[in-house]
Design a protein around this motif. Structure first.
Motif, PDB file in Angstrom:
ATOM      1  N   LEU A  75       0.778   5.397   0.561  1.00 48.50           N
ATOM      2  CA  LEU A  75       0.230   4.048   0.548  1.00 48.50           C
ATOM      3  C   LEU A  75       1.385   3.085   0.699  1.00 48.50           C
ATOM      4  CD1 LEU A  75      -2.333   4.029  -2.378  1.00 48.50           C
ATOM      5  CD2 LEU A  75      -2.777   4.044   0.074  1.00 48.50           C
ATOM      6  N   ASP A  76       1.215   2.134   1.580  1.00 53.84           N
ATOM      7  CA  ASP A  76       2.290   1.181   1.854  1.00 53.84           C
ATOM      8  C   ASP A  76       1.711  -0.204   1.643  1.00 53.84           C
ATOM      9  OD1 ASP A  76       4.293  -0.339   2.817  1.00 53.84           O
ATOM     10  OD2 ASP A  76       4.209   0.404   4.876  1.00 53.84           O
ATOM     11  N   HIS A  77       1.984  -0.771   0.481  1.00 50.77           N
ATOM     12  CA  HIS A  77       1.378  -2.064   0.175  1.00 50.77           C
ATOM     13  C   HIS A  77       2.317  -3.217   0.467  1.00 50.77           C
ATOM     14  CE1 HIS A  77      -2.437  -1.201  -2.252  1.00 50.77           C
ATOM     15  NE2 HIS A  77      -2.191  -0.200  -1.424  1.00 50.77           N
ATOM     16  N   GLU A  78       1.750  -4.256   1.010  1.00 47.11           N
ATOM     17  CA  GLU A  78       2.550  -5.424   1.331  1.00 47.11           C
ATOM     18  C   GLU A  78       3.140  -5.996   0.047  1.00 47.11           C
ATOM     19  OE1 GLU A  78       0.324  -8.359   3.357  1.00 47.11           O
ATOM     20  OE2 GLU A  78       2.102  -9.358   4.165  1.00 47.11           O
ATOM     21  N   GLY A  79       4.382  -6.385   0.131  1.00 46.77           N
ATOM     22  CA  GLY A  79       4.994  -7.018  -1.024  1.00 46.77           C
ATOM     23  C   GLY A  79       5.639  -6.036  -1.978  1.00 46.77           C
ATOM     24  N   GLU A  80       5.399  -4.734  -1.779  1.00 42.92           N
ATOM     25  CA  GLU A  80       6.079  -3.767  -2.637  1.00 42.92           C
ATOM     26  C   GLU A  80       7.254  -3.191  -1.866  1.00 42.92           C
ATOM     27  OE1 GLU A  80       3.522  -0.742  -4.241  1.00 42.92           O
ATOM     28  OE2 GLU A  80       2.026  -2.240  -4.781  1.00 42.92           O
ATOM     29  N   SER A  81       8.339  -2.938  -2.570  1.00 41.79           N
ATOM     30  CA  SER A  81       9.525  -2.467  -1.861  1.00 41.79           C
ATOM     31  C   SER A  81       9.462  -0.963  -1.651  1.00 41.79           C
ATOM     32  CB  SER A  81      10.779  -2.834  -2.645  1.00 41.79           C
ATOM     33  OG  SER A  81      10.721  -2.176  -3.892  1.00 41.79           O
ATOM     34  N   GLU A  82       8.529  -0.323  -2.366  1.00 44.66           N
ATOM     35  CA  GLU A  82       8.466   1.132  -2.235  1.00 44.66           C
ATOM     36  C   GLU A  82       7.119   1.581  -1.712  1.00 44.66           C
ATOM     37  OE1 GLU A  82       9.407   1.890  -6.264  1.00 44.66           O
ATOM     38  OE2 GLU A  82      11.422   2.635  -5.781  1.00 44.66           O
ATOM     39  N   VAL A  83       7.146   2.755  -1.116  1.00 43.05           N
ATOM     40  CA  VAL A  83       5.924   3.345  -0.598  1.00 43.05           C
ATOM     41  C   VAL A  83       5.479   4.386  -1.616  1.00 43.05           C
ATOM     42  CG1 VAL A  83       5.031   4.766   1.253  1.00 43.05           C
ATOM     43  CG2 VAL A  83       6.691   2.973   1.762  1.00 43.05           C
ATOM     44  N   ARG A  84       4.198   4.439  -1.902  1.00 45.59           N
ATOM     45  CA  ARG A  84       3.739   5.370  -2.931  1.00 45.59           C
ATOM     46  C   ARG A  84       3.084   6.602  -2.310  1.00 45.59           C
ATOM     47  NH1 ARG A  84      -0.685   5.265  -6.468  1.00 45.59           N
ATOM     48  NH2 ARG A  84      -1.424   3.337  -5.531  1.00 45.59           N
TER      49      ARG A  84
END
Lengths: 513, 435
Positions: free
Chosen positions: A403-412
């Motif tokens: 999951l790649d959420h906008e505004g987060e620096s990491e991908v989960r």
């Protein structure tokens, strides 16, 4: 194994001639039709040179097409890559038509010709004829006639209105081509041949009754204002097929321009099923050729050497690089389709307990070809993946979901190949193969008829993914030119109705000059 | 199942599309072609080559999702290390999460090969040699055609009516048409009558009638032609060597100490263009390289551009050498002579009078066109050099007096092509540009 061992292989070296092609075809046909019971259009094999293959490539694989610079661009790209040896040419090209036309390159070895005949003339051919999306949307019998008509029609427009004017309309129509398909079968399938005839008749009729005086007859007063709902209903709004909408209601278009939009739209519609069934179509053809080539080898009809040659090229085709290999560019449709189909074969023949639990209706059915034929007929990529991607294959390919959420620096990492992840991975991969979801959902929502005739469109944004700005501006310019008045495209969240962004564009005056 | 062999079908179905593509991208392609002049030797300037143009010139936009932003999910193959819930640093510049915006302006180019013809067309599209009228015809090998008898095959427009009739006639004569049987019948009848010992009463009349008939048949045989396809004869033409126009190009270069490598490079580019241009107009173009310090010598290309000779400057020595070579090998009656001179203009004042008189009174009389290219330092690029050199001042009145002498200053390689175009532009266009 049915059938005995042949006394001699069909060929030994790599050379081929026409009589050998005939013998190869005659050896494959009983396996494909007799044993696998494939149902195909009659075949036509055409031998072509590398240059002709480049030609065919450049017009979306069709043997004839109208003239446009973008096909020239295709050609020079392909040619450059090919000449530099950066890319080989496809060994085959097959056209969804009746009869089914298969291009074989003269440079292919005898083994490759065998492979290509098995792959295209039987695999693709069967898929084209039986898959429901193709049956619903394409008219295999009429397509070549229709393309012939399109080519002639566009050439005649160039004569009448000038090459540049036609080119501008085509450019604009091409930009909207992906928004030129009906995604749901509300309208009956096209009979393309009748379509061409109908247009010819219309044209002849117009020519016959043309009388410039009619232009000067007064048309009566303005139309009264109409209530919103009624107006939208009358215009068929909302409408996802922008080209269709322009063709039917564009106020400033001349009839030949409408006809060109129609041509581009019908061709887009013809190719739409191919875009929905890439993995399945290639998978079906690959599965078919694999089975046929193996059978030929088992029966001694091809030598060990040529079987090795086949295996080498087959593994190249179905190779799936891992995400971190540096070669990864998404899922290879051949690998995905063939992988799942081989897995289905395994489930039918030697199911495990897990398979019985997941695929109770097909596990152990012992007749994989029948099961596959049913799948080939009734699914498209999205439903195919969501039904048949098995835990076994997820583990084998070590699939994981991020999951790649906008505004987060990491991908989960959201799911991996374990008990908890199977269904989530399967659902996500299916969605990736749903073009209705992968392509932006854009609809014509309203027209300001009483005011300045502004055309209003809406992009239904999912998960905050917006349109590519620069391209959207260019496409919108084309759309505004066709529409003739201002165009507004708002990007609106599907759930909250919140507007993220809105693009506006004014038409250019005299854009066809 | 059918097998159709399409290999013999005419290829090049994409030709029209390719041309349309080039036409559309023409401005960009042309720029790219001109830029590609860099780093080529004079001789291989006109080889087939790769060019690249900006991709957006021929971009076809569609409505699609942006590469970035929003919440996305993705399935990837080949997990070896991650467990559910792990967090990974987002890869920089693309990778799993779509590519970064604004990247790859340089990399995002569209490359393709231009054929030699396409390249040259774009390269030289509106240039023309001055004074092409003075074409001396000498023995060469341009192909012409001449008549070469008759053949049985040919184009209808080449049908030779007299020769075909002649053939038809002789064939009929040889075959004795009208048929010999018919004639023999008449002749037999005559012979029968003549052979009679006692003529019958109406023999004389019959004989007369038969003889008339015989004469008629013979006459018909001789006169009436019947043309059969085998009688047709066509005028045949065959290629034959014919005289051609030829040209010699003199490259004069100052190699004295003041000429820097940069200046020589400028000169080379100019000569390369000139050579390419001349080879398009003439079957034969010879190149003579003359370099000079205070002495002049005829040298090969390699030495011309890369030798390390140095010394004082005496421009007249090169002009003397040129005249000497012309006298030896290139008679002005047989050759079109072009002169291109490159120098930094740094010369001995005492030499100038002689230079001017050689140029004005001797060289310009025999040359089609002469160009003087003054090469400057790179630092001066873009600045219109106000200071004039000795040679420039000396040549200025020559240019005033002669339409086929031109001079230009160049100090950066990007100026070469425009200057060249200006010098060799089509007549009419160039009139204004010359001043």
């Amino acid at each position: 194994m049915k059938g005995g061992i042949a006394s001699a292989p069909l060929f030994t070296g790599s050379d081929w001639d026409f009589s050998l092609l005939n013998r190869i075809y005659d050896a494959i046909e009983p396996i494909a039709i007799g044993e696998m019971k494939l149902n195909i259009y009659p075949n036509q094999l055409e031998i072509i040179s590398a240059e002709q293959m480049l030609d065919a490539y450049s017009s979306i694989g069709m043997p004839l097409f109208y003239k446009h610079w973008s096909f020239g661009k295709q050609f020079v790209t392909n040619e450059t890559l090919y000449r530099k040896g950066l890319r080989g040419l496809a060994y085959e090209l097959v056209i969804n038509s009746d009869p089914c036309i298969n291009y074989l390159m003269q440079e292919n070895s005898a083994t490759m010709q065998t492979l290509v005949i098995a792959h295209a003339a039987f695999g693709h051919n069967h898929f084209f004829k039986n898959n429901y999306v193709f049956r619903q949307w394409t008219d295999a019998e009429g397509i070549l006639d229709y393309l012939e008509f399109a080519k002639r029609y566009i050439a005649s427009c160039e004569e009448r209105y000038g090459q540049l004017a036609v080119e501008r309309v085509l450019d604009a129509a091409h930009a909207l081509m992906n928004q030129g398909v009906h995604r749901y079968p509300r309208i009956r399938p096209r009979d393309l041949k009748a379509e061409a005839e109908r247009e010819a008749e219309r044209q002849a009729f117009r020519d016959r009754i043309f009388d410039d005086l009619w232009r000067t007859v007064p048309m009566g007063g303005k139309a009264a204002a109409v209530p919103n709902d009624q107006r939208r209903a009358a215009l068929g709004l909302p409408q996802e097929n922008i080209l269709y909408f322009l063709e039917k209601t564009g106020p400033r278009l001349e009839s030949w321009q409408r006809e060109i939009l129609r041509i581009v739209r019908l061709i887009a519609q013809y190719f739409y099923p191919q875009r929905q069934t890439k993995a399945m179509n290639e998978g079906a053809a690959t599965y078919t050729h694999y089975r046929i080539m193996t059978t030929l080898h088992q029966r001694g009809l091809i030598t060990d050497g040529s079987f090795m040659e086949f295996i080498q090229s087959h593994t190249g085709v179905v190779y799936q690089p891992t995400y971190d290999s540096g070669h990864f560019g998404g899922f290879n449709p051949y690998a995905l389709g063939f992988g799942i189909m081989s897995d289905i074969e395994r489930i039918c023949d030697t199911p495990t307990d897990e398979d019985r639990e997941w695929f109770g209706d097909i596990a152990g059915s012992r007749d994989p070809v029948e099961v596959l034929k049913d799948i080939w007929a009734n699914y498209r990529d999205e439903s195919f993946v969501s039904q048949f991607l098995s835990p076994h294959l997820i583990r084998q390919w070590r699939l994981f979901k991020i999951l790649d959420h906008e505004g987060e620096s990491e991908v989960r990492v959201d799911a991996i190949h374990d008990e908890r992840g199977y269904r989530r991975i399967r659902r996500a991969l299916a969605r990736e193969h749903d073009i209705a979801r992968q392509e932006p959902d854009i609809q014509v929502v309203d027209v300001d008829l009483a005011g300045d005739r502004t055309l209003m469109l809406e992009h239904g944004v999912i998960d905050g993914v917006l349109l590519d700005d620069a391209d959207a501006a260019m496409v919108l310019q084309n759309l505004a030119n066709l529409w003739g008045y201002e165009v507004v495209l708002s990007e609106v969240d599907m759930e909250t109705r919140k507007e993220f962004k809105s693009h506006r564009c004014q038409p250019r005056v005299d854009w066809t000059v | 199942m059918h097998i159709v062999d399409r290999r013999l079908n005419p290829g090049g179905k994409s030709l029209v599309n390719r041309q349309r593509f080039l036409r559309r991208a023409r401005a960009y392609v042309q720029q790219a072609v001109r830029d590609s002049l860099q780093d080529r030797s004079i001789k291989d300037l006109d080889k087939e080559r790769q060019i690249s143009i900006r991709r957006d010139a021929i971009h076809e936009p569609t409505l699609h999702h942006a590469g970035q932003g929003g919440n996305r999910e993705r399935v990837l193959p080949g997990n070896r290390e991650y467990m559910e819930g792990d967090r990974i640093k987002r890869p920089q510049g693309g990778g799993g999460a779509g590519s970064q915006a604004g990247e790859g302006e340089g990399a995002d180019e569209f490359r393709f090969a231009l054929s030699r013809e396409e390249f040259l067309d774009l390269f030289l599209d509106d240039l023309e040699l001055p004074d092409m009228a003075k074409k001396r015809l000498v023995a060469g090998k341009v192909e012409g055609v001449r008549r070469a008898g008759y053949s049985t095959l040919g184009n209808p427009s080449n049908l030779s009516v007299p020769r075909s009739m002649q053939k038809a006639m002789s064939r009929r004569l040889a075959l004795r048409r009208p048929s010999s049987a018919q004639l023999r019948q008449v002749e037999d009848a005559i012979a029968e009558i003549e052979a009679r010992e006692k003529p019958l009463p109406n023999d004389a009349a019959a004989l007369k009638k038969l003889r008339e008939e015989r004469a008629h048949l013979v006459r018909r045989r001789n006169l009436i032609a019947y043309i059969d396809p085998v009688d047709l004869r066509y005028r045949r033409f065959e290629p034959q060597p014919r005289p051609v126009a030829q040209a010699v190009m003199f490259c004069l270069m100052d190699v004295s100490g003041s000429m820097t490598a940069h200046m020589k490079d400028l000169a080379k580019r100019f000569f390369a263009l000139l050579h390419l241009f001349l080879s398009r107009c003439y079957e034969h173009v010879e190149v003579v390289f003359i370099h000079h310090t205070d002495r002049a010598a005829e040298v090969d290309e390699q030495t011309f551009f890369y030798s390390t000779v140095t010394g004082g400057t005496l421009v007249s020595s090169a002009l003397d050498k040129l005249l000497e070579v012309v006298k030896d090998r290139y008679s002005p009656n047989d050759w079109n002579i072009y002169v291109a001179q490159a120098s930094d203009g740094d010369t001995m004042a005492s030499d100038n009078d002689r230079v001017v008189s050689l140029m004005q009174d001797q060289i310009l009389r025999i040359a089609q066109y002469a160009a003087y290219l003054e090469v400057g330092r790179e630092e001066f690029a873009g600045i219109e050099a106000t200071a004039t050199t000795g040679l420039w001042n000396a040549y200025a009145p020559v240019m005033e007096a002669n339409r086929h002498f031109a001079m230009r200053k160049v100090s950066h390689r990007r100026e070469i092509y425009p200057v060249f175009r200006e010098l060799f532009q089509r007549r009419g266009v160039s009139e204004g540009a010359r001043n």
